[in-house]
Scaffold this motif. Structure first.
Motif, PDB file in Angstrom:
ATOM      1  N   LEU A  52       0.844  -1.190   0.000  1.00 28.29           N
ATOM      2  CA  LEU A  52       0.000   0.000   0.000  1.00 28.29           C
ATOM      3  C   LEU A  52       0.884   1.247   0.000  1.00 28.29           C
ATOM      4  O   LEU A  52       1.600   1.508   0.965  1.00 28.29           O
ATOM      5  N   LYS A  53       0.841   1.974  -1.082  1.00 26.87           N
ATOM      6  CA  LYS A  53       1.604   3.225  -1.223  1.00 26.87           C
ATOM      7  C   LYS A  53       0.596   4.360  -1.060  1.00 26.87           C
ATOM      8  O   LYS A  53      -0.124   4.704  -1.984  1.00 26.87           O
ATOM      9  N   ARG A  54       0.563   4.954   0.126  1.00 23.52           N
ATOM     10  CA  ARG A  54      -0.553   5.806   0.517  1.00 23.52           C
ATOM     11  C   ARG A  54      -0.196   7.290   0.466  1.00 23.52           C
ATOM     12  O   ARG A  54       0.694   7.761   1.175  1.00 23.52           O
ATOM     13  N   TYR A  55      -0.913   8.017  -0.375  1.00 22.70           N
ATOM     14  CA  TYR A  55      -0.786   9.473  -0.475  1.00 22.70           C
ATOM     15  C   TYR A  55      -1.924  10.087   0.343  1.00 22.70           C
ATOM     16  O   TYR A  55      -2.940  10.519  -0.204  1.00 22.70           O
ATOM     17  N   VAL A  56      -1.762  10.119   1.636  1.00 16.19           N
ATOM     18  CA  VAL A  56      -2.883  10.538   2.482  1.00 16.19           C
ATOM     19  C   VAL A  56      -3.144  12.034   2.395  1.00 16.19           C
ATOM     20  O   VAL A  56      -4.236  12.494   2.753  1.00 16.19           O
ATOM     21  N   ASN A  57      -2.167  12.805   1.906  1.00 16.93           N
ATOM     22  CA  ASN A  57      -2.347  14.252   1.770  1.00 16.93           C
ATOM     23  C   ASN A  57      -2.248  14.706   0.318  1.00 16.93           C
ATOM     24  O   ASN A  57      -1.913  15.854   0.039  1.00 16.93           O
ATOM     25  N   GLY A  58      -2.533  13.814  -0.611  1.00 20.44           N
ATOM     26  CA  GLY A  58      -2.453  14.157  -2.023  1.00 20.44           C
ATOM     27  C   GLY A  58      -1.070  13.892  -2.593  1.00 20.44           C
ATOM     28  O   GLY A  58      -0.103  13.646  -1.864  1.00 20.44           O
ATOM     29  N   VAL A  59      -0.972  13.946  -3.918  1.00 17.83           N
ATOM     30  CA  VAL A  59       0.257  13.521  -4.591  1.00 17.83           C
ATOM     31  C   VAL A  59       1.384  14.542  -4.500  1.00 17.83           C
ATOM     32  O   VAL A  59       2.519  14.232  -4.870  1.00 17.83           O
ATOM     33  N   GLU A  60       1.111  15.743  -4.029  1.00 19.28           N
ATOM     34  CA  GLU A  60       2.170  16.734  -3.894  1.00 19.28           C
ATOM     35  C   GLU A  60       3.043  16.473  -2.670  1.00 19.28           C
ATOM     36  O   GLU A  60       4.123  17.056  -2.535  1.00 19.28           O
ATOM     37  N   THR A 239       1.937  11.684 -11.337  1.00 21.01           N
ATOM     38  CA  THR A 239       1.984  12.673 -12.421  1.00 21.01           C
ATOM     39  C   THR A 239       0.605  12.950 -13.010  1.00 21.01           C
ATOM     40  O   THR A 239       0.421  13.924 -13.745  1.00 21.01           O
ATOM     41  N   GLY A 240      -0.379  12.082 -12.711  1.00 18.96           N
ATOM     42  CA  GLY A 240      -1.682  12.171 -13.359  1.00 18.96           C
ATOM     43  C   GLY A 240      -1.738  11.339 -14.628  1.00 18.96           C
ATOM     44  O   GLY A 240      -2.812  11.131 -15.202  1.00 18.96           O
ATOM     45  N   ARG A 241      -0.568  10.886 -15.087  1.00 18.36           N
ATOM     46  CA  ARG A 241      -0.528   9.974 -16.231  1.00 18.36           C
ATOM     47  C   ARG A 241      -0.854   8.560 -15.762  1.00 18.36           C
ATOM     48  O   ARG A 241      -0.813   8.258 -14.575  1.00 18.36           O
ATOM     49  N   VAL A 242      -1.124   7.698 -16.729  1.00 14.76           N
ATOM     50  CA  VAL A 242      -1.510   6.328 -16.435  1.00 14.76           C
ATOM     51  C   VAL A 242      -0.488   5.369 -17.047  1.00 14.76           C
ATOM     52  O   VAL A 242      -0.044   5.554 -18.188  1.00 14.76           O
ATOM     53  N   SER A 243      -0.128   4.344 -16.290  1.00 11.43           N
ATOM     54  CA  SER A 243       0.731   3.282 -16.804  1.00 11.43           C
ATOM     55  C   SER A 243      -0.121   2.406 -17.715  1.00 11.43           C
ATOM     56  O   SER A 243      -0.880   1.562 -17.242  1.00 11.43           O
ATOM     57  N   THR A 244       0.004   2.634 -19.020  1.00 11.00           N
ATOM     58  CA  THR A 244      -0.981   2.154 -19.981  1.00 11.00           C
ATOM     59  C   THR A 244      -0.460   1.038 -20.879  1.00 11.00           C
ATOM     60  O   THR A 244       0.533   1.229 -21.596  1.00 11.00           O
TER      61      THR A 244
END
Length: 407
Positions: A52-60, A239-244
């Motif tokens: 679990l890689k948790r961005y509890v305060n957003g990606v910034e 980044t908002g990009r997707v690993s596609t």
């Protein structure tokens, strides 16, 4: 907000909380994205234990990494005891279905980081992963050329190669394999791929493990080590990009910034998942392990003879008995955040402007290092393009953060 999924209730807390400040996308948007791409996303994580890689305060803000499943969890959340090379174990969440997936997203997970094994057999990976990691200054077209070489090496040795963007600067290539080799053997096979790619295209690709020795695109085979995970197919990255996932005839003309949280659901709905046949294409590692045997072991690097009491003398932190770098390295900063490390580097450049002008992008080594539950940042400088007489010595670090303090 409560979702009814797979016969289960998944509570989504604070769906209006902004996760991506630059675009305004919220947790609710992220949940909707994963619902839209569930077919492909589940193919990448189903039945696998995840970190679990948790961005509890957003990606910034920096995430924290949680191997162990939260003690307070719904009774239907499944776990598996994953054993690490260190000898430690962790009861990790196993994603079985969309309910499990969205439950992890509600915890603050933006991208999904599964191990390359299924919960039914935690010791034998069923996929080999190649991560193409460009050094600073490398253009996208060069990464694509290396990807095509990696595909050819895998296919020449009997495996089907499956490409995807990483959602960051690099590129991923997977191969589904029969689950009968150990982590060590899979990593050895992946290293054979990397060395063969480097042999075929030495001007653009490298398999050198040490960062200061790399030029071009690093064919990273160590993502197959037992403690490593890779962002899975259809994962949204910070980044908002997707690993596609892609088809190979798309790779040469693709642009990674085209695949985002806003565009990928429509792409999947219209074109389907290029990786849909993947599970039916499991191959053998026999040919790659034969190649590894023919390649033989790499020459060992020399050992450092002596370091000062701080362990920070001329070898950028090498201590006695450890590897001695063949490059002239100095260490600039060890910081809790990347911004702090980069600010320290700017101060160092201001003191050494003539040296800073001689540095090339690949000479500045910025490493994201794994601490106990989060990452920290180290910056080193390779002085290889600075005349020896003009090279500054190792100085006290601009930032000297100890991630293990108090352990």
């Amino acid at each position: 907000m409560v979702l009814e999924l797979d016969g289960r209730e998944v509570e989504i807390t604070n769906p209006d909380r902004v996760v991506f400040p630059r675009t305004g996308h919220t947790k609710g948007d992220l949940i909707a994205y994963y619902q839209a791409v569930a077919e492909g996303a589940l193919r990448g994580v189903a039945d696998r234990p995840v970190i679990l890689k948790r961005y509890v305060n957003g990606v910034e803000e920096a995430p924290f990494f949680q191997k162990r499943a939260p003690a307070k969890r719904p009774g239907w959340v499944e776990v598996a005891q994953f054993g690490y090379a260190s000898g430690r174990t962790a009861d990790e969440v196993v994603v079985r279905d969309l309910a499990h997936l969205l439950w992890t997203v509600n915890l603050g997970c933006v991208d999904l980081n599964p191990h390359p094994v299924r919960a039914g057999d935690l010791e034998h990976p069923d996929e080999l992963r190649i991560d193409l990691d460009p050094v600073p200054g490398v253009e996208w077209e060069q990464i694509v050329r290396v990807a095509l070489h990696a595909r050819d090496v895998l296919e020449d040795h009997g495996l089907t190669a499956w490409p995807k963007t990483s959602g960051s600067r690099g590129f991923h290539i997977y191969a589904r394999i029969e689950a009968r080799w150990t982590f060590h053997e899979v990593r050895r096979a992946a290293e054979a791929v990397a060395r063969e790619v480097e042999r075929r295209a030495p001007e653009i690709a490298t398999s050198h493990w040490w960062k200061e020795e790399r030029e071009g695109v690093f064919v990273d085979y160590n993502q197959n080590a037992k403690d490593r995970t890779v962002a899975s197919a259809y994962s949204v990255r910070p980044t908002g990009r997707v690993s596609t996932p892609l088809a190979w005839d798309e790779v040469e003309r693709c642009r990674p910034d085209a695949f985002t949280i806003a565009t990928v659901p429509e792409r999947l709905a219209e074109n389907g998942d290029p990786w849909a046949p993947m599970d039916g294409a499991a191959g053998t590692l026999d040919a790659l392990l034969d190649l590894a045997e023919k390649q033989g072991p790499r020459p060992k690097a020399p050992k450092a003879a002596k370091a000062d009491k701080s362990g920070k003398a001329g070898t950028a932190g090498e201590s006695e008995g450890r590897r001695q770098s063949v490059k002239p390295l100095i260490e600039i900063a060890r910081a809790e955040t990347e911004d702090e490390a980069k600010a320290g580097f700017e101060r160092w450049k201001a003191r050494h402007p003539d040296v800073a002008r001689l540095l090339r992008p690949a000479d500045v080594l910025v490493d994201s290092m794994r601490g106990r539950s989060s990452t920290w940042t180290r910056i080193r400088v390779n002085l290889q393009h600075v005349p020896e007489a003009e090279r500054p010595p190792q100085e006290p670090l601009e930032v000297d953060y100890d991630p293990w303090r108090g352990r």
